[in-house]
Scaffold this motif. Structure first.
Motif, PDB file in Angstrom:
ATOM      1  N   MET A 147       0.847  -1.196   0.000  1.00 43.88           N
ATOM      2  CA  MET A 147       0.000   0.000   0.000  1.00 43.88           C
ATOM      3  C   MET A 147       0.880   1.243   0.000  1.00 43.88           C
ATOM      4  O   MET A 147       1.601   1.514   0.976  1.00 43.88           O
ATOM      5  CB  MET A 147      -0.907   0.007   1.230  1.00 43.88           C
ATOM      6  CG  MET A 147      -1.900  -1.135   1.292  1.00 43.88           C
ATOM      7  SD  MET A 147      -3.169  -1.030   0.033  1.00 43.88           S
ATOM      8  CE  MET A 147      -2.590  -2.256  -1.129  1.00 43.88           C
ATOM      9  N   GLU A 148       0.795   2.025  -1.089  1.00 45.72           N
ATOM     10  CA  GLU A 148       1.722   3.144  -1.255  1.00 45.72           C
ATOM     11  C   GLU A 148       1.472   4.297  -0.297  1.00 45.72           C
ATOM     12  O   GLU A 148       2.390   5.086  -0.023  1.00 45.72           O
ATOM     13  CB  GLU A 148       1.650   3.655  -2.710  1.00 45.72           C
ATOM     14  CG  GLU A 148       0.286   4.107  -3.161  1.00 45.72           C
ATOM     15  CD  GLU A 148      -0.529   2.998  -3.808  1.00 45.72           C
ATOM     16  OE1 GLU A 148      -1.295   3.304  -4.709  1.00 45.72           O
ATOM     17  OE2 GLU A 148      -0.394   1.828  -3.381  1.00 45.72           O
ATOM     18  N   ASN A 149       0.245   4.429   0.221  1.00 45.25           N
ATOM     19  CA  ASN A 149      -0.041   5.556   1.114  1.00 45.25           C
ATOM     20  C   ASN A 149       0.187   5.230   2.587  1.00 45.25           C
ATOM     21  O   ASN A 149      -0.161   6.033   3.460  1.00 45.25           O
ATOM     22  CB  ASN A 149      -1.475   6.038   0.909  1.00 45.25           C
ATOM     23  CG  ASN A 149      -1.581   6.962  -0.293  1.00 45.25           C
ATOM     24  OD1 ASN A 149      -0.596   7.498  -0.750  1.00 45.25           O
ATOM     25  ND2 ASN A 149      -2.787   7.126  -0.815  1.00 45.25           N
ATOM     26  N   GLY A 150       0.708   4.058   2.859  1.00 47.60           N
ATOM     27  CA  GLY A 150       1.020   3.717   4.239  1.00 47.60           C
ATOM     28  C   GLY A 150      -0.217   3.412   5.058  1.00 47.60           C
ATOM     29  O   GLY A 150      -1.278   3.069   4.539  1.00 47.60           O
TER      30      GLY A 150
ATOM     31  N   ASN B   5      -6.209   6.093  -3.615  1.00 47.89           N
ATOM     32  CA  ASN B   5      -7.353   7.003  -3.435  1.00 47.89           C
ATOM     33  C   ASN B   5      -7.832   7.059  -1.993  1.00 47.89           C
ATOM     34  O   ASN B   5      -8.938   7.491  -1.719  1.00 47.89           O
ATOM     35  CB  ASN B   5      -8.498   6.585  -4.351  1.00 47.89           C
ATOM     36  CG  ASN B   5      -9.010   5.189  -4.043  1.00 47.89           C
ATOM     37  OD1 ASN B   5      -8.417   4.461  -3.234  1.00 47.89           O
ATOM     38  ND2 ASN B   5     -10.087   4.794  -4.677  1.00 47.89           N
ATOM     39  N   TYR B   6      -6.981   6.612  -1.081  1.00 47.56           N
ATOM     40  CA  TYR B   6      -7.234   6.642   0.356  1.00 47.56           C
ATOM     41  C   TYR B   6      -8.394   5.758   0.804  1.00 47.56           C
ATOM     42  O   TYR B   6      -8.963   5.964   1.869  1.00 47.56           O
ATOM     43  CB  TYR B   6      -7.450   8.082   0.844  1.00 47.56           C
ATOM     44  CG  TYR B   6      -6.170   8.891   0.828  1.00 47.56           C
ATOM     45  CD1 TYR B   6      -5.288   8.868   1.891  1.00 47.56           C
ATOM     46  CD2 TYR B   6      -5.837   9.654  -0.287  1.00 47.56           C
ATOM     47  CE1 TYR B   6      -4.106   9.589   1.867  1.00 47.56           C
ATOM     48  CE2 TYR B   6      -4.655  10.381  -0.327  1.00 47.56           C
ATOM     49  CZ  TYR B   6      -3.796  10.351   0.750  1.00 47.56           C
ATOM     50  OH  TYR B   6      -2.635  11.060   0.722  1.00 47.56           O
ATOM     51  N   GLN B   7      -8.745   4.767  -0.009  1.00 43.41           N
ATOM     52  CA  GLN B   7      -9.685   3.758   0.455  1.00 43.41           C
ATOM     53  C   GLN B   7      -8.943   2.810   1.400  1.00 43.41           C
ATOM     54  O   GLN B   7      -7.777   2.481   1.172  1.00 43.41           O
ATOM     55  CB  GLN B   7     -10.266   2.984  -0.723  1.00 43.41           C
ATOM     56  CG  GLN B   7     -11.300   3.742  -1.514  1.00 43.41           C
ATOM     57  CD  GLN B   7     -12.524   4.080  -0.689  1.00 43.41           C
ATOM     58  OE1 GLN B   7     -13.078   3.221   0.007  1.00 43.41           O
ATOM     59  NE2 GLN B   7     -12.946   5.337  -0.737  1.00 43.41           N
ATOM     60  N   PRO B   8      -9.601   2.349   2.468  1.00 42.08           N
ATOM     61  CA  PRO B   8      -8.900   1.516   3.444  1.00 42.08           C
ATOM     62  C   PRO B   8      -8.806   0.055   3.026  1.00 42.08           C
ATOM     63  O   PRO B   8      -9.690  -0.465   2.347  1.00 42.08           O
ATOM     64  CB  PRO B   8      -9.781   1.655   4.690  1.00 42.08           C
ATOM     65  CG  PRO B   8     -11.159   1.839   4.140  1.00 42.08           C
ATOM     66  CD  PRO B   8     -10.990   2.643   2.875  1.00 42.08           C
TER      67      PRO B   8
ATOM     68  N   THR C 161     -13.825  13.997   4.483  1.00 45.72           N
ATOM     69  CA  THR C 161     -14.361  13.016   3.537  1.00 45.72           C
ATOM     70  C   THR C 161     -13.571  11.717   3.606  1.00 45.72           C
ATOM     71  O   THR C 161     -14.139  10.627   3.665  1.00 45.72           O
ATOM     72  CB  THR C 161     -14.303  13.572   2.111  1.00 45.72           C
ATOM     73  OG1 THR C 161     -15.061  14.777   2.056  1.00 45.72           O
ATOM     74  CG2 THR C 161     -14.859  12.575   1.112  1.00 45.72           C
ATOM     75  N   LYS C 162     -12.254  11.829   3.610  1.00 49.16           N
ATOM     76  CA  LYS C 162     -11.412  10.628   3.633  1.00 49.16           C
ATOM     77  C   LYS C 162     -11.601   9.864   4.934  1.00 49.16           C
ATOM     78  O   LYS C 162     -11.676   8.630   4.941  1.00 49.16           O
ATOM     79  CB  LYS C 162      -9.944  11.017   3.448  1.00 49.16           C
ATOM     80  CG  LYS C 162      -9.636  11.566   2.062  1.00 49.16           C
ATOM     81  CD  LYS C 162      -8.220  12.106   1.965  1.00 49.16           C
ATOM     82  CE  LYS C 162      -7.966  12.709   0.586  1.00 49.16           C
ATOM     83  NZ  LYS C 162      -6.661  13.384   0.501  1.00 49.16           N
ATOM     84  N   ARG C 163     -11.703  10.574   6.047  1.00 45.90           N
ATOM     85  CA  ARG C 163     -11.878   9.884   7.332  1.00 45.90           C
ATOM     86  C   ARG C 163     -13.211   9.137   7.377  1.00 45.90           C
ATOM     87  O   ARG C 163     -13.291   8.007   7.862  1.00 45.90           O
ATOM     88  CB  ARG C 163     -11.790  10.883   8.490  1.00 45.90           C
ATOM     89  CG  ARG C 163     -10.419  11.560   8.570  1.00 45.90           C
ATOM     90  CD  ARG C 163     -10.250  12.381   9.828  1.00 45.90           C
ATOM     91  NE  ARG C 163      -9.095  13.282   9.703  1.00 45.90           N
ATOM     92  CZ  ARG C 163      -8.381  13.734  10.715  1.00 45.90           C
ATOM     93  NH1 ARG C 163      -8.705  13.384  11.942  1.00 45.90           N
ATOM     94  NH2 ARG C 163      -7.360  14.540  10.512  1.00 45.90           N
TER      95      ARG C 163
END
Length: 812
Positions: A591-594, A647-650, A608-610
């Motif tokens: 996962m590139e966004n850690g 896209n910051y999806q978990p 929104t992301k949270r």
């Protein structure tokens, strides 16, 4: 020996034909396509069209035909009965029947064809899926998809008296909707609204006679067709040409979910589709869009808007087509009701009484004297006369400045004066939805499948054959007995599920000797690596005292195989494993966004992301708890184990090996070792109470509170609040205290119920509070429910998803 080798190869080829994933030009009798191998598909000779399994929801699939590039579905076999994403298949039986099997238990769809000759399924260049039999060197068509259209007509495909186009239910639900393109009983090609309670034709306009609409009723052959240059012709004399007429292009005529028919065109496969013709220019003419007791308004700049009539509220917050329901009760006493004027509002059809050349007061009396009358419409016709229509049902409401009349809505007099009916008007823009509904399909467990029986017997036969083969080959081709007994059996068992067994040396080389550490936890250390196929992976080296040498290898492989069967968009994907000697390693996608923990520290996450991370995490936990064949507890939900894609999806990681149980063993007294991380652990662990899925619910609640407050559950007390140090060491206690104090101040004051959320919100998103306070309050309340000390007072994860789902689209 040579003969044995040939037989061995033939057996392996036979196995590969059964389970390999590939695209082909046809499906022959006796073969199948597997839903778990989405790359299994049938291609048209020119590659424009593909046929195979298409995802229509969460673990829900349909067998479909689509344009290969920028996939656009043009036909579905089982749109109203999606199949499971596990163990489902499309099989062409030797009897000539094409059967779609749902989880290997029952048939969801079939062509109901028979043949004594060999059969095959092909996809033509025009998008027609054809089942044929080979008879005397000629092909005889048994069945074709062009004879059973769903919502789309392709060039050359005929719409007939026996077929119809039926819209999707919505943009997110591909099951049959309420709108149909059909030939009616008068041979007229028409658009029909066929709703849950009523049905009506809305195109061509019902107030026009057939010849006034340019149609003829005398041709009963009932055929309509569109061609590839943009011409449409129908036997009722209706026809049109598209705006790009004259050029051969990819085209499709579609019955859209909003009740309009449109032609979509594109020149090349990679081009986006555009509308080259549509039947209706004013969308509010379409019947049933906003449901009963509502009005439709259209603005070219803002789109369509659905609104409840004054005094009414949305009936179903999943879909506006269910309309609105009254918030009052009308009395039969005419003195107890009054009429509210709605200029430019028309309620088309379903008139109870119609009178013309009548005064306004007489029209009003007609309605007020009838206990069931809900409104009346007073308008001016082309003959210069006033008309009166009374309504017992309020359908097809629309606001239009072109309507030469007024609707008068009946309301209780006692409630009308204070204006309360108008203060809370509910409305929605664009597609008329209050919140999006996504189709989900639970995986249904079966006791014993024919596939498992076949595979077990095949494995036994293959094992016997290999034992004979090994005994006569040279020692240089043999593995040690220890590896063949354990490792090779594990590899054979796991390979059908699509992930690879790596050697320890391969993974050591991929990680450059385990040098680049990217995370660690109680279960082991995670390293970044580059696999031989150049994929970047996260490679977890499990601790020996956790799942290493002390755990039986067969048990480890059994659990890894279960993980391999899991399939969820918010679950990290496992690519492979290593079980060699004392070494136990798992290979995951990188996962590139850690992790969520890293992003919370760097304040890179907006509201929104949270919110989307909270919802996605809830969905995958609900999947693990309630939809899997095995009962899977994560036991270590924390921000470090929630990874973020581009896209910051978990994607939840570090799962599965925590605890896998049979569903009949959900009173998990067998979990003897405390699992998890301090600060996120439920009270059950401390007090040695039975462990259930509610331990994950508790940990999830802590994570959500961290996202809301920006405070860590393990370091509370390090930050101050308006100069006041948070003295107690627990995040939950601090949040509860804030709510308690604010609630006590609200009593007898003008403070709103959402003020307590404002006191805890992370400063990084605090500026968005006024805009999103209702959603933040919902999320905060859900989090506090999840961290109740009593496990029975906590919701299940599916209930959490339900509570958050309706605000999903509002979180932007």
């Amino acid at each position: 020996m040579a003969l044995s080798l040939i037989l061995h190869v033939l057996l392996l080829l036979s196995l590969s034909f059964q389970f390999s994933s590939s695209s082909s030009s046809s499906l022959n009798s006796g073969f199948s396509l597997c839903v778990e191998k989405l790359e299994d598909s049938i291609l048209s000779p020119d590659g424009v069209f593909s046929a195979g399994f298409y995802a229509v929801g969460e673990n829900a699939y349909a067998f479909a035909v689509w344009f290969t590039r920028n996939p656009t579905v043009v036909w579905m076999a089982n749109r109203d009965q999606p199949i499971n994403g596990k163990r489902s298949s499309l099989s062409l039986l030797k009897t000539g029947n094409l059967v779609l099997s749902d989880a290997g238990q029952f048939n969801a769809w079939s062509t109901d064809t028979t043949s004594s000759s060999p059969t095959y399924l092909i996809l033509n260049n025009n998008g027609n899926l054809v089942l044929s039999e080979l008879y005397s060197n000629e092909s005889n068509v048994l069945w074709q998809s062009f004879d059973f259209p769903t919502d789309t007509l392709l060039p050359g495909q005929q719409l007939t008296r026996y077929t119809k186009l039926v819209s999707d239910r919505s943009s997110t639900n591909h099951s049959s909707g309420f709108y149909k393109l059909v030939f009616d009983d008068d041979n007229i090609l028409s658009l029909l609204y066929d709703g849950p309670d009523v049905s009506s034709i809305y195109w061509p306009a019902q107030w026009l006679l057939s010849w006034e609409a340019g149609r003829t009723t005398y041709n009963s052959s009932r055929i309509a067709v569109i061609d590839s240059i943009g011409t449409f012709n129908s036997t009722d004399n209706f026809g049109f040409i598209t705006s790009d007429y004259g050029v051969v292009m990819q085209r499709r005529l579609k019955m859209d979910p909003d009740g309009n028919i449109r032609v979509y065109s594109r020149q090349h496969q990679n081009d986006p589709w555009y509308v080259s013709w549509q039947a209706i220019s004013s969308p509010c003419i379409v019947h049933g869009l906003c449901g009963a007791n509502s009005t439709c308004t259209h603005d070219p700049r803002e789109g369509r808007k659905c609104s409840c009539l004054p005094g009414y509220r949305v009936k179903n917050h999943s879909d506006w087509s269910y309309g609105c329901e009254p918030r009052f009760q009308l009395s039969c006493d005419r003195n107890e009701s009054t009429f509210f004027k709605l200029p430019d509002v028309e309620l088309y059809g379903y008139d109870y009484i119609y009178k013309k050349n009548i005064s306004f007061s007489d029209c009003e009396n007609e309605c007020s004297q009838d206990c069931e009358c809900r409104a009346f419409q007073y308008s001016f016709n082309n003959d210069g006369l006033f008309q009166c229509y009374t309504k017992k049902v309020l359908l097809n409401g629309r606001r239009s400045p072109n309507f030469r009349g007024t609707t008068y809505l009946r309301l209780p007099k006692t409630r009308r004066n204070n204006g309360s009916f108008f203060a809370d008007e509910e409305s929605a823009q664009e597609n008329g939805r209050v919140c999006s509904v996504k189709l989900e399909r639970a995986y249904t467990k079966r006791h014993v499948s024919s596939f498992v029986k076949f595979f077990l017997w095949f494995s036994i036969a293959l094992g016997v054959f290999e034992a004979l083969f090994i005994s006569i080959t040279s020692c240089s081709l043999m593995r040690t007995k220890q590896k063949s007994d354990v490792n090779q059996q594990g590899y054979n068992f796991l390979s059908p599920f699509g992930f690879r067994k790596y050697t320890y040396s391969e993974l050591k080389q991929a990680t450059k000797g385990f040098t680049e550490e990217i995370g660690r936890g109680a279960g082991g250390i995670v390293y970044k690596g580059v696999l031989p196929d150049q994929r970047i992976a996260a490679i977890k080296k499990l601790n020996n005292d956790n799942i290493g040498a002390k755990r039986d290898e067969a048990e480890f492989l059994a659990e890894v195989s279960i993980i391999g069967k899991l399939n969820h968009m918010n679950l990290i994907e496992m690519w492979g494993y290593c079980a060699e000697g004392k070494h136990r390693l798992l290979v995951y996608e990188f996962m590139e966004n850690g992790s969520l923990a890293e992003n919370l520290k760097s304040n890179t996450l907006g509201w929104t992301k949270r919110y989307n991370i909270a919802l996605g995490t809830a969905r995958v936990l609900a999947y693990l708890h309630e939809e899997c064949l095995e009962w899977i507890l994560h036991c270590d939900i924390k921000p470090q184990n929630i990874l973020l894609v581009s896209n910051y999806q978990p994607k939840v990681a570090d799962f599965g090996l925590s605890k896998l149980l049979n569903r009949n063993e959900q009173n998990a007294q067998s979990i003897s070792m405390i699992r998890g991380t301090r600060g996120y652990m439920a009270p059950e662990w401390v007090f040695n109470l039975p462990i259930t899925s509610k331990v994950d619910v508790y940990s999830y609640g802590i994570v959500v509170l961290e996202m809301l407050t920006g405070r860590s559950a393990t370091t509370m007390g390090s930050r101050s609040d308006e100069g006041e140090e948070a003295q107690n060491g627990r995040l939950v206690t601090w949040v509860r205290e804030k709510r308690k104090r604010t609630t006590s101040l609200e009593e007898g004051s003008s403070l709103t119920s959402s003020c307590w959320v404002e006191k805890i919100i992370d400063p990084a998103i605090g500026s968005q509070f006024e805009v999103k306070k209702m959603k933040m309050e919902t999320l905060a309340s859900v989090a506090l429910n999840c961290v109740e000390d009593d496990k029975d007072a906590r919701p299940t994860m599916s209930q959490v998803v339900e509570m958050l789902q309706c605000h999903e689209n509002d979180a932007s």
